[in-house]
Design a protein around this motif. Structure first.
Motif, mmCIF file in Angstrom:
data_model
loop_
_atom_site.group_PDB
_atom_site.id
_atom_site.type_symbol
_atom_site.label_atom_id
_atom_site.label_comp_id
_atom_site.label_asym_id
_atom_site.label_seq_id
_atom_site.Cartn_x
_atom_site.Cartn_y
_atom_site.Cartn_z
ATOM 1 N N GLN A 68 68.215 52.924 41.477
ATOM 2 C CA GLN A 68 68.659 54.159 42.089
ATOM 3 C C GLN A 68 67.834 55.328 41.568
ATOM 4 O O GLN A 68 67.219 55.273 40.517
ATOM 5 C CB GLN A 68 70.146 54.412 41.790
ATOM 6 N N ASP A 69 67.825 56.387 42.384
ATOM 7 C CA ASP A 69 67.245 57.675 42.005
ATOM 8 C C ASP A 69 65.803 57.573 41.499
ATOM 9 O O ASP A 69 64.947 56.999 42.169
ATOM 10 C CB ASP A 69 68.133 58.361 40.961
ATOM 11 N N GLY A 70 65.558 58.113 40.292
ATOM 12 C CA GLY A 70 64.192 58.208 39.794
ATOM 13 C C GLY A 70 63.515 56.881 39.601
ATOM 14 O O GLY A 70 62.326 56.719 39.913
ATOM 15 N N ALA A 71 64.245 55.902 39.073
ATOM 16 C CA ALA A 71 63.652 54.578 38.853
ATOM 17 C C ALA A 71 63.268 53.925 40.180
ATOM 18 O O ALA A 71 62.232 53.263 40.286
ATOM 19 C CB ALA A 71 64.638 53.691 38.101
ATOM 20 N N ARG A 72 64.105 54.130 41.175
ATOM 21 C CA ARG A 72 63.824 53.582 42.510
ATOM 22 C C ARG A 72 62.554 54.202 43.096
ATOM 23 O O ARG A 72 61.686 53.508 43.616
ATOM 24 C CB ARG A 72 65.022 53.866 43.416
ATOM 25 N N LYS A 73 62.455 55.523 42.972
ATOM 26 C CA LYS A 73 61.282 56.224 43.505
ATOM 27 C C LYS A 73 60.010 55.824 42.761
ATOM 28 O O LYS A 73 58.957 55.618 43.384
ATOM 29 C CB LYS A 73 61.490 57.736 43.406
ATOM 30 N N ALA A 74 60.102 55.708 41.434
ATOM 31 C CA ALA A 74 58.944 55.314 40.635
ATOM 32 C C ALA A 74 58.472 53.908 41.009
ATOM 33 O O ALA A 74 57.268 53.643 41.095
ATOM 34 C CB ALA A 74 59.288 55.379 39.148
ATOM 35 N N THR A 75 59.427 53.003 41.239
ATOM 36 C CA THR A 75 59.082 51.629 41.643
ATOM 37 C C THR A 75 58.409 51.624 43.008
ATOM 38 O O THR A 75 57.441 50.895 43.230
ATOM 39 C CB THR A 75 60.351 50.757 41.680
ATOM 40 N N PHE A 76 58.917 52.450 43.909
ATOM 41 C CA PHE A 76 58.327 52.564 45.248
ATOM 42 C C PHE A 76 56.882 53.058 45.165
ATOM 43 O O PHE A 76 55.969 52.464 45.761
ATOM 44 C CB PHE A 76 59.168 53.519 46.097
ATOM 45 N N ILE A 77 56.661 54.118 44.408
ATOM 46 C CA ILE A 77 55.316 54.686 44.275
ATOM 47 C C ILE A 77 54.365 53.669 43.637
ATOM 48 O O ILE A 77 53.220 53.510 44.079
ATOM 49 C CB ILE A 77 55.357 55.995 43.451
ATOM 50 N N ALA A 78 54.849 52.976 42.613
ATOM 51 C CA ALA A 78 54.022 51.964 41.946
ATOM 52 C C ALA A 78 53.625 50.858 42.923
ATOM 53 O O ALA A 78 52.474 50.405 42.939
ATOM 54 C CB ALA A 78 54.774 51.366 40.765
ATOM 55 N N GLY A 79 54.573 50.423 43.754
ATOM 56 C CA GLY A 79 54.276 49.385 44.752
ATOM 57 C C GLY A 79 53.238 49.840 45.747
ATOM 58 O O GLY A 79 52.308 49.084 46.090
ATOM 59 N N ILE A 80 53.361 51.077 46.234
ATOM 60 C CA ILE A 80 52.387 51.618 47.197
ATOM 61 C C ILE A 80 50.997 51.656 46.576
ATOM 62 O O ILE A 80 49.996 51.266 47.203
ATOM 63 C CB ILE A 80 52.804 53.040 47.646
ATOM 64 N N ILE A 81 50.914 52.119 45.342
ATOM 65 C CA ILE A 81 49.617 52.207 44.662
ATOM 66 C C ILE A 81 48.999 50.822 44.504
ATOM 67 O O ILE A 81 47.815 50.615 44.786
ATOM 68 C CB ILE A 81 49.776 52.890 43.291
ATOM 69 N N LEU A 82 49.789 49.847 44.066
ATOM 70 C CA LEU A 82 49.270 48.510 43.791
ATOM 71 C C LEU A 82 48.789 47.791 45.054
ATOM 72 O O LEU A 82 47.790 47.068 45.002
ATOM 73 C CB LEU A 82 50.336 47.677 43.071
ATOM 74 N N VAL A 83 49.481 47.969 46.179
ATOM 75 C CA VAL A 83 49.029 47.290 47.403
ATOM 76 C C VAL A 83 47.887 48.052 48.075
ATOM 77 O O VAL A 83 47.145 47.482 48.894
ATOM 78 C CB VAL A 83 50.185 47.072 48.415
ATOM 79 N N THR A 84 47.724 49.339 47.721
ATOM 80 C CA THR A 84 46.675 50.157 48.355
ATOM 81 C C THR A 84 45.360 50.091 47.591
ATOM 82 O O THR A 84 44.282 50.210 48.193
ATOM 83 C CB THR A 84 47.134 51.625 48.460
ATOM 84 N N ILE A 85 45.407 49.883 46.289
ATOM 85 C CA ILE A 85 44.191 49.889 45.463
ATOM 86 C C ILE A 85 43.121 48.917 45.972
ATOM 87 O O ILE A 85 41.940 49.299 46.069
ATOM 88 C CB ILE A 85 44.539 49.611 43.987
ATOM 89 N N PRO A 86 43.460 47.661 46.288
ATOM 90 C CA PRO A 86 42.402 46.754 46.780
ATOM 91 C C PRO A 86 41.684 47.295 48.013
ATOM 92 O O PRO A 86 40.450 47.210 48.101
ATOM 93 C CB PRO A 86 43.174 45.464 47.101
ATOM 94 N N TRP A 87 42.451 47.859 48.953
ATOM 95 C CA TRP A 87 41.833 48.427 50.152
ATOM 96 C C TRP A 87 40.931 49.610 49.796
ATOM 97 O O TRP A 87 39.793 49.693 50.285
ATOM 98 C CB TRP A 87 42.927 48.883 51.132
ATOM 99 N N LEU A 88 41.406 50.504 48.946
ATOM 100 C CA LEU A 88 40.600 51.662 48.558
ATOM 101 C C LEU A 88 39.303 51.241 47.880
ATOM 102 O O LEU A 88 38.223 51.771 48.193
ATOM 103 C CB LEU A 88 41.404 52.564 47.617
#
Length: 479
Positions: A68-88
């Motif tokens: 919930q809340d901050g931990a949820r948002k941090a996990t979401f952002i981390a996931g986006i970064i990790l799946v996007t890095i290979p493409w970048l």
């Protein structure tokens, strides 16, 4: 050329037999098995990168759903970064090395369709974060969704809520669905082999040998590139939709006759719809959309289209192409009232066909100019091509047989013209809300199959194979 190869359709045939032999509730397993075979034979390069991003997104979504809340948002952002890095890294590292650091490029393993499946994973994580969907707990079913073999390489870009239920629920055999899928496959082959690959011969001759060609040559090649790109991309998504429909699975329609658009905004409602909607839902609206005043709206448009340019490729020409489309829309809004007054002054009524066709022609020209930048070898070459279209006057080359020195003889040019005319007529028929496939399906059996056989023979006779050319890779396959 995976999607028009014999081996691919042998896989499709085997998968269809297996799918309809399995019990309905286990038919998703047959699709998953087909995916495994597809990657084993066609998609070995970069497979571990692909699997890595799938597993990361699966874990991230399921962890995020428990927080919930901050931990949820941090996990979401981390996931986006990790799946996007290979493409970048894969898509932009060589551009940075060559253009900015002035160093030699390096050979990187590029998973096919990385740009498509990366957006698919980002959309999935975003929808889980916004609680639009619940994360899939069965990892096998999640892998099936992220790797569905007919569409993973070149789209359309699916949403979890639209595609996942169709993949996992199982479908009974439906003759109408199967035949309509077969129709789409024939149409896809026609678009690819008879139009796109034939137009590519002239396009490649002019664009790859600039500045040997100028003036009317560039006009012809640019118009043909607009046609080639549309036919090529429509072909690959049509083939994906056709094969999927044979399994009873409906993929979203990625195109709605974009060259009938009456404005650039309308064009982006019709062109690469799954990407346009992705950009709208996950970039433009989160930035604020048009809710925070016109200035902020225009900034959001520019940012969204610059990201669209980056998605299409690394380099200044892709950023320029995206910026052109943003400026087209901004300038279009500023000049709307003046243009409407001009129509009234010229006696052209608001609902007249004349006004509609003027707007269609104007929109096509603007899109065509942007495609020149998109296709050119560099931004500088693109600017020179645009300049030489207007400064070099040589219309006589259209009438003295010089056009037939660009790689196609007169018979092949006639085939291309007739094929484009057929594409336009079919599009016009669809614009009226009618379906040619439905009309053919309702014909008596002999007439229906006679049409299919004639269509197949025409593709074999008049396609690029018929004239000895090598079939070109799908343009969007590199993305």
């Amino acid at each position: 050329m995976i999607y028009i190869s014999l081996n691919y359709y042998l896989l499709v045939l085997a998968a269809l037999v297996l799918y309809y032999v399995f019990p309905v509730r286990h038919r998703w397993v047959a699709l998953l098995a087909a995916n495994v075979v597809f990657y084993a034979f066609f998609y070995k390069a970069g497979i571990w990168i692909f699997l890595g991003t799938i597993i990361i997104s699966y874990i991230d979504a399921n962890v995020m759903a428990k927080l919930q809340d901050g931990a949820r948002k941090a996990t979401f952002i981390a996931g986006i970064i990790l799946v996007t890095i290979p493409w970048l890294l894969i898509k932009n590292s060589n551009f940075v090395l060559e253009a900015i650091m002035k160093k030699d490029p390096i050979n990187l393993v590029t998973p096919l369709g990385i740009s498509f499946y990366t957006l698919q994973l980002i959309a999935y994580l975003a929808d889980v974060y916004m609680e639009k969907i619940k994360p899939e707990k069965n990892i096998a079913k999640y892998i099936l969704f992220t790797s569905f073999f007919p569409q993973v390489i070149q789209g359309p870009i699916p949403r979890f809520g639209q595609l996942h239920p169709q993949l996992t629920e199982g479908h009974l055999f439906d003759e109408k669905n199967f035949i309509k899928g077969f129709q789409l496959v024939i149409w896809g082959f026609f678009l690819k082999l008879v139009i796109a690959d034939k137009a590519a011969v002239i396009v490649n001759t002019v664009f790859d040998n600039f500045p040997a060609y100028s003036g009317a040559y560039i006009w012809v090649a640019s118009f043909l590139y607009s046609i080639q790109l549309y036919a090529d991309f429509l072909a690959c998504t049509t083939l994906a939709r056709g094969v999927s429909r044979m399994f009873g699975i409906e993929l979203v329609n990625n195109f709605k006759r974009p060259y009938f658009s009456t404005s650039i905004k309308d064009f982006w409602r019709r062109w690469h719809i799954s990407l346009s909607e992705w950009l709208r839902d996950y970039i433009y609206i989160p930035l604020g959309g048009n809710r925070k005043g016109k200035t902020r709206k225009y900034i959001n448009l520019v940012v969204t289209f610059l990201i669209s340019g980056m998605w299409h490729g690394a380099g200044l020409k892709f950023l320029a192409w995206g910026l052109m489309h943003a400026l087209y829309q901004i300038i279009g809004e500023f000049t709307y009232k003046a243009r409407e007054k001009a129509y009234t002054f010229c006696g052209i009524s608001a609902d007249s066909n004349k006004k509609r066709w003027i707007k269609i022609a104007g929109t096509f020209l603007l899109v065509n100019f942007a495609w020149i930048i998109f296709r050119a070898n560099s931004l500088g070459d693109g600017a020179k091509l645009l300049l030489h279209m207007f400064t070099d006057f040589n219309p006589w080359v259209l009438f003295n047989d010089r056009i037939f020195t660009l790689g196609l003889d007169w018979k092949e040019v006639v085939v291309l013209i007739v094929s484009v005319y057929i594409l336009r007529k079919v599009g016009k028929y669809q614009e009226m809300g009618k379906s040619l496939g439905e009309k053919i399906y309702t014909q008596p059996l002999l007439i229906r199959w006679g049409i299919y056989i004639v269509a197949i023979i025409c593709v074999l006779l008049f396609g690029t194979y018929g004239y000895g050319f090598d079939a070109q890779d799908f343009i969007y396959g590199g993305f």
